[in-house]
Design a protein around this motif. Structure first.
Motif, PDB file in Angstrom:
ATOM      1  N   ASP A   1       0.853  -1.195   0.000  1.00 25.68           N
ATOM      2  CA  ASP A   1       0.000   0.000   0.000  1.00 25.68           C
ATOM      3  C   ASP A   1       0.890   1.247   0.000  1.00 25.68           C
ATOM      4  O   ASP A   1       0.834   2.066   0.926  1.00 25.68           O
ATOM      5  CB  ASP A   1      -0.900  -0.013   1.238  1.00 25.68           C
ATOM      6  CG  ASP A   1      -2.110   0.902   1.084  1.00 25.68           C
ATOM      7  OD1 ASP A   1      -2.216   1.582   0.032  1.00 25.68           O
ATOM      8  OD2 ASP A   1      -2.948   0.934   1.998  1.00 25.68           O
ATOM      9  N   PRO A   2       1.717   1.415  -1.041  1.00 28.00           N
ATOM     10  CA  PRO A   2       2.720   2.490  -1.030  1.00 28.00           C
ATOM     11  C   PRO A   2       2.135   3.898  -1.009  1.00 28.00           C
ATOM     12  O   PRO A   2       2.741   4.806  -0.439  1.00 28.00           O
ATOM     13  CB  PRO A   2       3.520   2.241  -2.315  1.00 28.00           C
ATOM     14  CG  PRO A   2       2.591   1.475  -3.195  1.00 28.00           C
ATOM     15  CD  PRO A   2       1.776   0.619  -2.278  1.00 28.00           C
ATOM     16  N   LEU A   3       0.966   4.080  -1.620  1.00 26.11           N
ATOM     17  CA  LEU A   3       0.374   5.425  -1.686  1.00 26.11           C
ATOM     18  C   LEU A   3      -0.070   5.918  -0.314  1.00 26.11           C
ATOM     19  O   LEU A   3      -0.115   7.125  -0.079  1.00 26.11           O
ATOM     20  CB  LEU A   3      -0.808   5.434  -2.661  1.00 26.11           C
ATOM     21  CG  LEU A   3      -0.463   5.109  -4.125  1.00 26.11           C
ATOM     22  CD1 LEU A   3      -1.716   5.120  -4.978  1.00 26.11           C
ATOM     23  CD2 LEU A   3       0.568   6.099  -4.663  1.00 26.11           C
ATOM     24  N   ARG A   4      -0.397   5.020   0.569  1.00 23.20           N
ATOM     25  CA  ARG A   4      -0.852   5.414   1.910  1.00 23.20           C
ATOM     26  C   ARG A   4       0.189   5.095   2.979  1.00 23.20           C
ATOM     27  O   ARG A   4      -0.110   5.160   4.172  1.00 23.20           O
ATOM     28  CB  ARG A   4      -2.161   4.701   2.246  1.00 23.20           C
ATOM     29  CG  ARG A   4      -3.350   5.089   1.364  1.00 23.20           C
ATOM     30  CD  ARG A   4      -4.656   4.740   2.045  1.00 23.20           C
ATOM     31  NE  ARG A   4      -4.713   3.322   2.411  1.00 23.20           N
ATOM     32  CZ  ARG A   4      -5.483   2.836   3.389  1.00 23.20           C
ATOM     33  NH1 ARG A   4      -6.208   3.654   4.117  1.00 23.20           N
ATOM     34  NH2 ARG A   4      -5.501   1.531   3.626  1.00 23.20           N
ATOM     35  N   TYR A   5       1.404   4.780   2.552  1.00 31.47           N
ATOM     36  CA  TYR A   5       2.434   4.366   3.496  1.00 31.47           C
ATOM     37  C   TYR A   5       2.705   5.436   4.551  1.00 31.47           C
ATOM     38  O   TYR A   5       2.668   5.159   5.758  1.00 31.47           O
ATOM     39  CB  TYR A   5       3.721   4.018   2.748  1.00 31.47           C
ATOM     40  CG  TYR A   5       4.886   3.725   3.659  1.00 31.47           C
ATOM     41  CD1 TYR A   5       4.918   2.577   4.439  1.00 31.47           C
ATOM     42  CD2 TYR A   5       5.965   4.612   3.751  1.00 31.47           C
ATOM     43  CE1 TYR A   5       5.984   2.305   5.278  1.00 31.47           C
ATOM     44  CE2 TYR A   5       7.036   4.349   4.580  1.00 31.47           C
ATOM     45  CZ  TYR A   5       7.046   3.192   5.348  1.00 31.47           C
ATOM     46  OH  TYR A   5       8.105   2.934   6.186  1.00 31.47           O
TER      47      TYR A   5
END
Length: 333
Positions: free
Chosen positions: A147-151
Motif C-alpha cells: 500500500d505504497p500510496l498510503r504508506y
C-alpha cells in the motif's frame, strides 16, 4: 591435555562444593560460571576473538544510530525501528560479553547472584523485544510494498512511537514479570555450565519441581516468539503475492532488495531462538547450548548492522554524504 582439563574441572567442582556448603548457611552470593573453562587452551584466543566481535558490534550499531540521527534521508519508519534494534543489540551484548571476557582471563570464574539474575531478566526482555520489533519491521515492509500510496499516512510518526512503546511494554510484561513471580531458590552446587545466565540453564538449578516454570516459559515463548513469527510469515506471504503481481522486473527487484536484509536477520534469529526456548528440558546439551547462545547473544548482534548496511544503497549513500560533509582530514585539523 585431557589431564589438564580434568584437573581444571575438578578444581571447579571442589570450589563449587565448598561454596555450596558456605551458601547453605548463608544466602547465595556467587555462582561458578563455567564458560569455556573445560577448554583452557582456547581461552586466550577466544578472548581476542570475542573482543573483536564485541568492538564490531559496538562500532557498527552506534555508527548506524548516529548515521540515522544526522542524515535526514534515513529518518523514516524503517530506520527508526532499526535504531531500536541496534540499541537492543548493544544493551544485550554489553550485559553478557564484558563479564564473559573477564572470566576468560580470570582464575576464579564466578558471577554474583544478583548479576546472574540481571542477565536472566535482560536476556528475556531483549529477546522478546527483538522478536516484536522484527515483526513490526515486517509489517512496515508490508505497508510500504502493498500500500505504497498510503504508506506515510499509515506509518506516521505517532503510529511508529506507539508501536515501539507497545513493543517494549509487552516485552516487559510478557517476560520479566512472569519470571519475577515464579523464580525459586537455587540448589547447590552452584555451577552455571554456560557462558551467561539465562532461563533454560537456571531451570536445572532450581530446588523444586520446575514443571510450572517450563510451562510458563513455553507459553511466554509462544507469545513472544511464535506470534511475532506468524505475523512476519503472514506479512511476507502478502508481500510475495503483491510482488508477483508486479509487471515491472525492476519493481520486483527493488521490492525484494528492501526485504532481503530483514529476512536474513529473521531467519538467523528465529532459528536459534526457537530451538533454545521451545524445546523440552530433556533435549538440553550444555556444550551445544553454549554455541547457540554465543551465536544469538554475541555474534548475531554484530552481524545485524553489517547485514543492514552492506547491500543497502540508502545507508551507503548516507555514509558517503556524511563523509563528504565531514572529511576525515577535518578531524585532525
Amino acid at each position: 591435555m585431557w589431564g589438564l582439563q580434568s584437573s581444571y574441572l575438578n578444581s571447579i567442582s571442589i570450589f563449587a562444593t565448598l561454596m555450596s556448603l558456605t551458601n547453605s548457611l548463608n544466602t547465595i552470593t556467587e555462582l561458578v560460571l563455567v564458560g569455556f573453562s573445560n577448554h583452557p587452551q582456547a581461552e586466550i584466543p577466544l578472548f581476542f576473538l570475542f573482543s573483536v566481535v564485541y568492538l564490531v558490534n559496538l562500532f557498527g550499531n552506534i555508527a548506524l544510530i548516529i548515521l540515522v540521527a544526522i542524515d535526514s534521508c534515513l529518518q523514516t519508519p524503517m530506520y527508526f525501528f532499526l535504531c531500536h534494534l541496534a540499541f537492543l543489540n548493544i544493551f544485550y551484548t554489553t550485559s553478557v560479553v564484558p563479564k564473559m571476557l573477564f572470566n576468560l582471563l580470570a582464575s576464579k570464574k564466578v558471577i554474583s547472584y544478583e548479576f546472574c539474575l540481571a542477565q536472566t531478566y535482560i536476556s528475556l526482555l531483549m529477546g522478546a523485544a527483538e522478536c516484536i520489533i522484527l515483526a513490526i519491521m515486517a509489517l512496515d515492509r508490508y505497508v510500504a510494498i502493498c500500500d505504497p500510496l498510503r504508506y506515510l499516512l499509515i506509518m506516521n510518526w505517532s503510529m511508529c512511537v506507539q508501536l515501539i512503546l507497545g513493543a517494549w511494554t509487552i516485552s516487559f510484561f510478557a517476560s520479566v514479570v512472569p519470571l519475577y513471580f515464579t523464580i525459586l531458590p537455587l540448589c547447590g552446587p552452584y555451577i552455571v555450565d554456560h557462558i551467561f545466565c539465562e532461563v533454560p540453564v537456571l531451570l536445572h538449578m532450581l530446588c523444586a519441581d520446575t514443571s510450572l516454570q517450563e510451562t510458563m516459559m513455553v507459553i511466554g515463548a509462544s507469545g513472544t516468539l511464535l506470534l511475532p513469527f506468524f505475523l512476519i510469515t503472514l506479512s511476507y506471504l502478502r508481500i510475495l503475492v503483491a510482488v508477483m503481481r508486479m509487471h515491472s522486473t525492476e519493481g520486483r527487484k527493488k521490492a525484494f532488495s528492501t526485504c532481503s536484509s530483514h529476512l536474513t536477520v529473521v531467519t538467523v534469529y528465529y532459528g536459534t531462538g526457537i530451538f533454545m526456548y521451545m524445546r523440552p528440558k530433556s533435549l538440553y546439551s550444555a556444550e551445544g547450548d553454549k554455541l547457540i547462545s554465543l551465536f544469538y547473544a554475541v555474534i548475531n548482534p554484530a552481524l545485524n548492522p553489517l547485514i543492514y548496511s552492506l547491500r543497502n544503497k540508502e545507508v551507503n549513500g548516507a555514509l558517503k554524504r556524511v563523509l563528504e560533509r565531514w572529511p576525515v582530514s577535518q578531524a585532525f585539523f
